[in-house]
Design a protein around this motif. Structure first.
Motif, mmCIF file in Angstrom:
data_model
loop_
_atom_site.group_PDB
_atom_site.id
_atom_site.type_symbol
_atom_site.label_atom_id
_atom_site.label_comp_id
_atom_site.label_asym_id
_atom_site.label_seq_id
_atom_site.Cartn_x
_atom_site.Cartn_y
_atom_site.Cartn_z
ATOM 1 N N ILE A 120 0.823 -1.351 -0.093
ATOM 2 C CA ILE A 120 -0.199 0.061 0.058
ATOM 3 C C ILE A 120 0.837 1.275 0.124
ATOM 4 O O ILE A 120 0.698 2.148 -0.788
ATOM 5 C CB ILE A 120 -0.920 -0.050 1.325
ATOM 6 N N ALA A 121 1.863 1.248 0.740
ATOM 7 C CA ALA A 121 2.855 2.332 0.672
ATOM 8 C C ALA A 121 3.379 2.526 -0.209
ATOM 9 O O ALA A 121 3.846 3.640 -0.918
ATOM 10 C CB ALA A 121 3.967 2.217 1.992
ATOM 11 N N LEU A 122 3.938 1.688 -1.140
ATOM 12 C CA LEU A 122 4.600 1.538 -2.369
ATOM 13 C C LEU A 122 3.837 2.028 -3.289
ATOM 14 O O LEU A 122 4.125 3.066 -4.338
ATOM 15 C CB LEU A 122 5.376 0.271 -2.715
ATOM 16 N N GLY A 123 2.563 1.569 -3.267
ATOM 17 C CA GLY A 123 1.454 1.849 -4.483
ATOM 18 C C GLY A 123 1.060 3.073 -4.304
ATOM 19 O O GLY A 123 1.082 4.163 -5.444
ATOM 20 N N ALA A 124 0.855 3.705 -3.163
ATOM 21 C CA ALA A 124 0.603 5.040 -3.074
ATOM 22 C C ALA A 124 1.587 5.990 -3.236
ATOM 23 O O ALA A 124 1.381 7.222 -4.015
ATOM 24 C CB ALA A 124 0.213 5.507 -1.442
ATOM 25 N N ALA A 125 2.829 5.725 -2.944
ATOM 26 C CA ALA A 125 3.869 6.583 -3.432
ATOM 27 C C ALA A 125 4.115 6.480 -4.809
ATOM 28 O O ALA A 125 4.336 7.844 -5.620
ATOM 29 C CB ALA A 125 5.118 6.212 -2.747
ATOM 30 N N LEU A 126 4.003 5.556 -5.388
ATOM 31 C CA LEU A 126 4.191 5.282 -7.033
ATOM 32 C C LEU A 126 3.015 6.111 -7.755
ATOM 33 O O LEU A 126 3.174 6.950 -8.785
ATOM 34 C CB LEU A 126 4.154 4.031 -7.518
ATOM 35 N N LEU A 127 1.719 6.122 -7.193
ATOM 36 C CA LEU A 127 0.707 6.698 -7.825
ATOM 37 C C LEU A 127 0.752 8.114 -7.746
ATOM 38 O O LEU A 127 0.264 9.006 -8.739
ATOM 39 C CB LEU A 127 -0.774 6.193 -7.341
ATOM 40 N N SER A 128 1.320 8.744 -6.584
ATOM 41 C CA SER A 128 1.395 10.188 -6.317
ATOM 42 C C SER A 128 2.810 10.689 -7.154
ATOM 43 O O SER A 128 2.618 11.822 -7.544
ATOM 44 C CB SER A 128 1.518 10.562 -5.044
ATOM 45 N N LEU A 129 3.542 10.086 -7.651
ATOM 46 C CA LEU A 129 4.672 10.500 -8.257
ATOM 47 C C LEU A 129 4.606 10.153 -9.748
ATOM 48 O O LEU A 129 4.913 11.176 -10.705
ATOM 49 C CB LEU A 129 6.047 9.814 -7.853
ATOM 50 N N PHE A 218 -6.802 -0.167 -5.264
ATOM 51 C CA PHE A 218 -6.679 1.275 -5.847
ATOM 52 C C PHE A 218 -7.323 1.432 -7.040
ATOM 53 O O PHE A 218 -7.527 2.894 -7.102
ATOM 54 C CB PHE A 218 -5.043 1.138 -6.202
ATOM 55 N N GLY A 219 -7.945 0.708 -7.506
ATOM 56 C CA GLY A 219 -9.045 1.012 -8.493
ATOM 57 C C GLY A 219 -10.134 1.568 -7.958
ATOM 58 O O GLY A 219 -11.029 2.137 -8.999
ATOM 59 N N VAL A 220 -10.746 1.451 -6.906
ATOM 60 C CA VAL A 220 -11.795 2.113 -6.363
ATOM 61 C C VAL A 220 -11.428 3.166 -5.558
ATOM 62 O O VAL A 220 -12.497 3.782 -4.978
ATOM 63 C CB VAL A 220 -12.730 0.824 -5.710
ATOM 64 N N THR A 221 -10.429 3.316 -5.011
ATOM 65 C CA THR A 221 -9.917 4.535 -4.119
ATOM 66 C C THR A 221 -8.601 4.915 -4.356
ATOM 67 O O THR A 221 -7.608 3.928 -4.352
ATOM 68 C CB THR A 221 -10.446 4.490 -2.811
ATOM 69 N N GLU A 222 -8.153 6.165 -4.328
ATOM 70 C CA GLU A 222 -6.868 6.366 -4.399
ATOM 71 C C GLU A 222 -6.286 6.843 -2.985
ATOM 72 O O GLU A 222 -5.054 7.231 -2.869
ATOM 73 C CB GLU A 222 -6.656 7.646 -5.466
ATOM 74 N N GLU A 223 -7.069 6.612 -1.842
ATOM 75 C CA GLU A 223 -6.689 7.018 -0.501
ATOM 76 C C GLU A 223 -5.994 6.103 0.040
ATOM 77 O O GLU A 223 -6.481 5.084 0.115
ATOM 78 C CB GLU A 223 -7.989 7.613 0.086
ATOM 79 N N ALA A 224 -4.932 6.187 0.472
ATOM 80 C CA ALA A 224 -3.922 5.151 1.152
ATOM 81 C C ALA A 224 -4.730 4.577 2.340
ATOM 82 O O ALA A 224 -4.673 3.450 2.604
ATOM 83 C CB ALA A 224 -2.460 5.638 1.495
ATOM 84 N N TYR A 225 -5.488 5.528 3.159
ATOM 85 C CA TYR A 225 -5.996 5.079 4.500
ATOM 86 C C TYR A 225 -7.501 4.160 4.157
ATOM 87 O O TYR A 225 -7.391 3.268 4.859
ATOM 88 C CB TYR A 225 -6.398 6.511 5.131
ATOM 89 N N ILE A 226 -7.992 4.517 3.084
ATOM 90 C CA ILE A 226 -9.250 3.563 2.780
ATOM 91 C C ILE A 226 -8.825 2.415 2.310
ATOM 92 O O ILE A 226 -9.322 1.307 2.499
ATOM 93 C CB ILE A 226 -10.028 4.316 1.888
ATOM 94 N N VAL A 227 -7.616 2.365 1.405
ATOM 95 C CA VAL A 227 -6.880 1.197 1.028
ATOM 96 C C VAL A 227 -6.560 0.193 1.996
ATOM 97 O O VAL A 227 -6.818 -1.056 2.270
ATOM 98 C CB VAL A 227 -5.641 1.304 0.112
ATOM 99 N N PHE A 228 -5.883 0.706 3.088
ATOM 100 C CA PHE A 228 -5.440 0.193 4.457
ATOM 101 C C PHE A 228 -6.762 -0.531 5.169
ATOM 102 O O PHE A 228 -6.724 -1.694 5.570
ATOM 103 C CB PHE A 228 -4.671 0.967 5.322
#
Length: 335
Positions: A120-129, A218-228
């Motif tokens: 999740i941490a890696l995915g959120a970082a990649l999507l933001s960058l 991540f296909g239904v939400t971009e929010e890392a908190y919700i994904v977690f």
């Protein structure tokens, strides 16, 4: 963008750790075969906790984010059912005694949660960058969906697990469980028990499922908190759900097909999201529509499975596989 304070993260993680601790202590301190009533009670409890959290969360931040949470939770819950298939295969392959299955599942859930936090941490970082990661994630999900559909009548080969192969090559092993210990001393030599190999196999399986499930949510939400939280609450109920429905899993003959459709749909949604950033003329898929499609596909898969089994009692469900096993001739014939 959803903003969650450090206190909010701390309280959420604390609650999840507390629930995990309860599961962990129940399995390791008092090994026992989990009965139907106990499994039902725990299953209802975890689903209720997830629903109550979602309602409170939606009340606090709005139903837009609340809908994303419930969509993510349903996606992860449906994928966790396929995870259960593999757990059943592993436990059956290694003939894990009933009193130790609780321990295996608790470890599997804990390992899955840790791995998914990392992804999740890696995915959120990649999507933001890098915005093109939406395209990459979408293509990965579509490829996964195609492979899962092609090999929907197969089961993953536990003996083909790379971690299991390495463990058996490096460590001396025994065929006895030795009261649930991971290691034992036999003829003066320290050896690994089958339970250790089982846990290694579970960890390898969790790694593969994390690689698929994180892009999906991540296909239904971009929010890392919700994904977690969606992942956490879906996984927390997995242990009890295993004991509740393991006798019914064989009836879900079209579950792999349903999951393949859902993964393909989310993959297309991610690609559309990426393309929309390039041109406003390209439409996107809303979260309410995603939630409706996911629920609809799962309902159709379940009902169709029950009808199929009723008409053909010999029909058996499979977990599905992402690759063809066997020799080159078998692979060529499959193509």
């Amino acid at each position: 963008m959803l903003e969650v304070s450090a206190l909010g993260w701390a309280l959420t993680i604390g609650a999840i750790v507390a629930l995990l601790a309860i599961d962990l202590m129940a399995g390791w301190l008092r090994p026992h075969a989990v009965g139907f009533k106990e499994a039902t009670a725990w299953s209802v409890f975890y689903v209720a906790v997830a629903i109550v959290f979602g309602l409170i969360f939606a009340w606090q931040v709005g139903w837009g984010y609340g809908t994303e949470y419930f969509a993510g939770y349903i996606v992860e819950k449906s994928l966790s059912i396929d995870n259960l298939f593999v757990f059943v295969i592993i436990i059956s392959t290694f003939a894990v005694p009933a009193e130790h299955q609780h321990k295996v599942l608790t470890f599997g859930i804990l390992a899955a949660l840790v791995l998914r936090v990392i992804f999740i941490a890696l995915g959120a970082a990649l999507l933001s960058l890098f915005s093109f990661m939406f395209l990459i994630f979408g293509l990965v999900l579509i490829w996964t969906a195609i492979q899962l559909f092609r090999h929907r009548n197969e089961d993953p080969d536990v003996e083909d697990n790379g971690l299991v192969k390495v463990a058996r090559r490096l460590l001396p092993t025994t065929t006895e469980y030795h009261d649930g210990h991971l290691f034992a001393r036999v003829d003066g030599r320290r050896v690994a028990t089958p339970l250790f190999i089982v846990l290694i196999s579970i960890a390898g399986t969790d790694l593969l499922f994390a690689l698929d499930s994180i892009p999906a949510v991540f296909g239904v939400t971009e929010e890392a908190y919700i994904v977690f939280v969606a992942n956490a609450f879906a996984l927390l109920g997995l242990r009890a759900l295993f004991f509740l429905v393991k006798g019914l899993l064989d009836r879900l003959v079209y579950l792999s097909v349903g999951l393949a459709v859902i993964l393909a749909f989310i993959g297309v949604k991610l690609i559309l999201h990426w393309a929309h950033d390039l041109s406003d003329a390209i439409p996107t898929v809303s979260t309410p529509l995603s939630l409706s499609v996911i629920i609809g596909v799962l309902a159709i898969a379940i009902v169709a499975s029950l009808i199929k089994v009723r008409r053909d009692p010999s029909a058996t469900a499979h977990a599905g596989s992402l690759r063809v096993r066997g020799n080159r001739r078998d692979e060529d014939r499959d193509r």
